[in-house]
Enzyme design. Structure first.
Site, PDB file in Angstrom:
ATOM      1  N   GLY A   5       0.810  -1.210   0.000  1.00 20.95           N
ATOM      2  CA  GLY A   5       0.000   0.000   0.000  1.00 20.95           C
ATOM      3  C   GLY A   5       0.847   1.266   0.000  1.00 20.95           C
ATOM      4  O   GLY A   5       0.539   2.232  -0.695  1.00 20.95           O
TER       5      GLY A   5
ATOM      6  N   SER B  42      -3.582  -3.084  -0.510  1.00 20.63           N
ATOM      7  CA  SER B  42      -2.458  -3.811   0.086  1.00 20.63           C
ATOM      8  C   SER B  42      -2.840  -5.257   0.358  1.00 20.63           C
ATOM      9  O   SER B  42      -3.901  -5.525   0.932  1.00 20.63           O
ATOM     10  CB  SER B  42      -2.059  -3.127   1.391  1.00 20.63           C
ATOM     11  OG  SER B  42      -1.087  -3.869   2.064  1.00 20.63           O
TER      12      SER B  42
ATOM     13  N   HIS C 267      -1.387  -7.612   2.403  1.00 18.56           N
ATOM     14  CA  HIS C 267      -1.327  -8.187   3.766  1.00 18.56           C
ATOM     15  C   HIS C 267      -2.453  -7.691   4.669  1.00 18.56           C
ATOM     16  O   HIS C 267      -2.668  -8.235   5.744  1.00 18.56           O
ATOM     17  CB  HIS C 267       0.045  -7.940   4.408  1.00 18.56           C
ATOM     18  CG  HIS C 267       0.295  -6.533   4.860  1.00 18.56           C
ATOM     19  ND1 HIS C 267       0.194  -6.166   6.176  1.00 18.56           N
ATOM     20  CD2 HIS C 267       0.648  -5.409   4.190  1.00 18.56           C
ATOM     21  CE1 HIS C 267       0.487  -4.870   6.293  1.00 18.56           C
ATOM     22  NE2 HIS C 267       0.761  -4.392   5.092  1.00 18.56           N
TER      23      HIS C 267
ATOM     24  N   THR D  68      11.082  -7.130 -11.340  1.00 22.02           N
ATOM     25  CA  THR D  68      10.444  -8.453 -11.356  1.00 22.02           C
ATOM     26  C   THR D  68       9.362  -8.500 -10.286  1.00 22.02           C
ATOM     27  O   THR D  68       9.637  -8.200  -9.127  1.00 22.02           O
ATOM     28  CB  THR D  68      11.494  -9.547 -11.084  1.00 22.02           C
ATOM     29  OG1 THR D  68      12.522  -9.399 -12.064  1.00 22.02           O
ATOM     30  CG2 THR D  68      10.897 -10.931 -11.159  1.00 22.02           C
TER      31      THR D  68
ATOM     32  N   CYS E 226       5.458   4.298  17.589  1.00 26.46           N
ATOM     33  CA  CYS E 226       6.828   4.508  18.024  1.00 26.46           C
ATOM     34  C   CYS E 226       7.566   5.249  16.909  1.00 26.46           C
ATOM     35  O   CYS E 226       7.741   4.732  15.817  1.00 26.46           O
ATOM     36  CB  CYS E 226       7.479   3.167  18.307  1.00 26.46           C
ATOM     37  SG  CYS E 226       8.996   3.374  19.194  1.00 26.46           S
TER      38      CYS E 226
HETATM   39  C1  PLP Z   1      -4.888   3.362   5.679  1.00 20.81           C
HETATM   40  C2  PLP Z   1      -3.543   2.796   5.322  1.00 20.81           C
HETATM   41  N1  PLP Z   1      -2.923   3.220   4.218  1.00 20.81           N
HETATM   42  C3  PLP Z   1      -1.724   2.737   3.826  1.00 20.81           C
HETATM   43  C4  PLP Z   1      -1.062   1.783   4.566  1.00 20.81           C
HETATM   44  C5  PLP Z   1       0.252   1.245   4.090  1.00 20.81           C
HETATM   45  O1  PLP Z   1       0.076  -0.067   3.602  1.00 20.81           O
HETATM   46  P1  PLP Z   1       1.309  -1.115   3.560  1.00 20.81           P
HETATM   47  O2  PLP Z   1       1.498  -1.613   4.959  1.00 20.81           O
HETATM   48  O3  PLP Z   1       0.870  -2.193   2.632  1.00 20.81           O
HETATM   49  O4  PLP Z   1       2.488  -0.387   3.053  1.00 20.81           O
HETATM   50  C6  PLP Z   1      -1.654   1.319   5.750  1.00 20.81           C
HETATM   51  C7  PLP Z   1      -0.967   0.361   6.613  1.00 20.81           C
HETATM   52  O5  PLP Z   1      -1.150   0.327   7.805  1.00 20.81           O
HETATM   53  C8  PLP Z   1      -2.930   1.822   6.125  1.00 20.81           C
HETATM   54  O6  PLP Z   1      -3.552   1.385   7.221  1.00 20.81           O
END
Ligand code: PLP
Length: 391
Positions: free
Chosen positions: A80, A208, A210, A246, A334
């Site tokens: 993300g 994203s 994960h 890749t 943190c």
């Molecule tokens: C609202 C939001 N945007 C973007 C991200 C970033 O995603 P990624 O962990 O896949 O880099 C997060 C991750 O916590 C998120 O909660």
């Protein structure tokens, strides 16, 4: 975890799906063959390469269906954060002179502020649109800042800390009328709510893997047809020259399988999570009458609860819960070794002290009613323990 009779057990309850969601069984099943046998590079001409390309294109279709966009709009990224950075940089790098500002919500993920501010010092200012006490950004207030000098508007669909949903459709339609590109951070909403025909109002969506039960290492930026972006990773012809390098094939295949599983289960799953969330909120209100919920009056994701118990530091409570076998998040992050209270909660007018008290519970596919009941039994005990230790 220590049970009432003194026995120790390793059974843990994971209530932190907004941080990362455990890998779904459907993903593990889809990946089996790709881990065991040597896979080709999707750019290679041989049979292994062709099979890899086929698997990647299948994943592209699956992710596109989840995002509600044509498969040609999907650009795979590493996650993300990269998707958001690619859109912000990609638009800003190609922006004509005369454009001056990026308009963003005040409760965006730190990756949005980080990427936007990296450009502020060079060519653009970043204007933050405040939210109300429940974390909602008013669409008219947002659009009032969007003008001819705006290079890009960015708004998240759902907040990672509170689950609060933003009026992305209204904002996107206004941006489209003003001719301003609009990026929606859909990282938290994807897989939890239907996205509909998002390209009718959003030029870019960030997703994203994960966060939806896939592997870390994959994400996607959707780019509406006809929009040309400067690539973040230059050099390779992959992803139609929109992202060189890749691709991480197993993560991409897993992303596709997770997207399909989310879509298949979305209706029943969101009803199930809503019931679990309602149980947590009503029971906690009864057990701890002075508890405060954050963003409760807003439209929210069905899986997220954010609360504080006055006088109790979130970090102390999260550590106590962790030792008792429960994984939750605090309202602090943190940063450079210091624990900073959440900018999201502070934007919602919580004081620093109140923000330091926040706990986030985020549910997902792996959670059961029995786990929620165990959490509800343990949380008040932990609060009492912390209060007694103080006296
Ligand atoms: C609202 C939001 N945007 C973007 C991200 C970033 O995603 P990624 O962990 O896949 O880099 C997060 C991750 O916590 C998120 O909660």
């Amino acid at each position: 975890m220590i049970l009432d009779d003194g026995r120790e057990t390793a059974v843990r309850v994971y209530l932190d799906h907004n941080a990362t969601s455990p890998v779904r069984p459907e993903v593990a099943a889809a990946l089996g063959g790709w881990i065991d046998t040597p896979a080709g590079n999707p750019s290679s001409l041989h049979a292994e390469g062709r099979a890899a390309m086929e698997a990647m294109e299948h994943a592209r279709e699956q992710v596109a269906e989840l995002a509600g966009v044509p498969s040609g709009s999907i650009v795979f990224t590493s996650g993300g954060s990269e998707a958001i950075e690619a859109a912000i940089r990609g638009v800003c790098d190609r922006a004509p002179s005369g454009l001056r500002k990026i308009v963003v919500g005040s409760v965006e993920h730190s990756v949005v502020f980080g990427a936007a501010r990296a450009f502020a010092s060079r060519r653009f200012s970043v204007e933050e649109v405040p939210c109300d006490r429940d974390g909602r950004v008013d669409p008219d207030r947002f659009l009032a800042r969007v003008d001819r000098g705006t290079v890009l508007a960015v708004l998240q669909w759902a907040n990672n800390e509170t689950g609060v949903l933003q009026p992305v459709k209204e904002v996107g339609e206004g941006c489209r009328r003003a001719g301003v590109p609009f990026l929606v951070d859909a990282v938290q909403v994807a897989g939890k709510k239907p996205l509909g025909a998002a390209e009718s109002f959003a030029d870019f969506l960030a997703l994203s893997s994960h966060k939806i039960g896939g592997l870390p290492g994959a994400g996607a930026l959707t780019v509406r047809k006809g929009i040309v972006l400067a690539p973040l990773v230059h050099g390779g012809a992959q992803e139609m020259r929109r992202r060189g390098g890749t691709p991480p094939l197993p993560a991409v295949i897993g992303f596709g399988a997770a997207a399909e599983a989310c879509l298949d289960n979305m209706k029943t799953e969101s009803g199930r999570l809503l019931k679990l969330r309602a149980r947590i909120e009503t029971q906690l209100q009864e057990l701890l009458p002075d508890i405060r919920f954050h963003g409760q009056a807003a439209n929210r994701l069905p899986n997220t609860v954010n609360f504080a118990v006055p006088g109790i530091e979130g970090e102390m409570l999260a550590i106590g819960l962790d030792m008792a076998g429960f994984a939750v998040s605090t309202g602090s992050a943190c940063a450079s070794g210091a624990v900073e209270p959440s900018h999201v909660l502070q934007a919602m007018r919580l004081t620093e002290e109140e923000a330091r008290g926040a706990i986030r519970v985020s549910l997902g596919w792996s959670n059961t009613l029995e786990e929620v009941n165990r959490f509800l039994a343990v949380l008040p005990e932990q609060v009492t323990r912390i209060r007694e230790a103080r006296q």
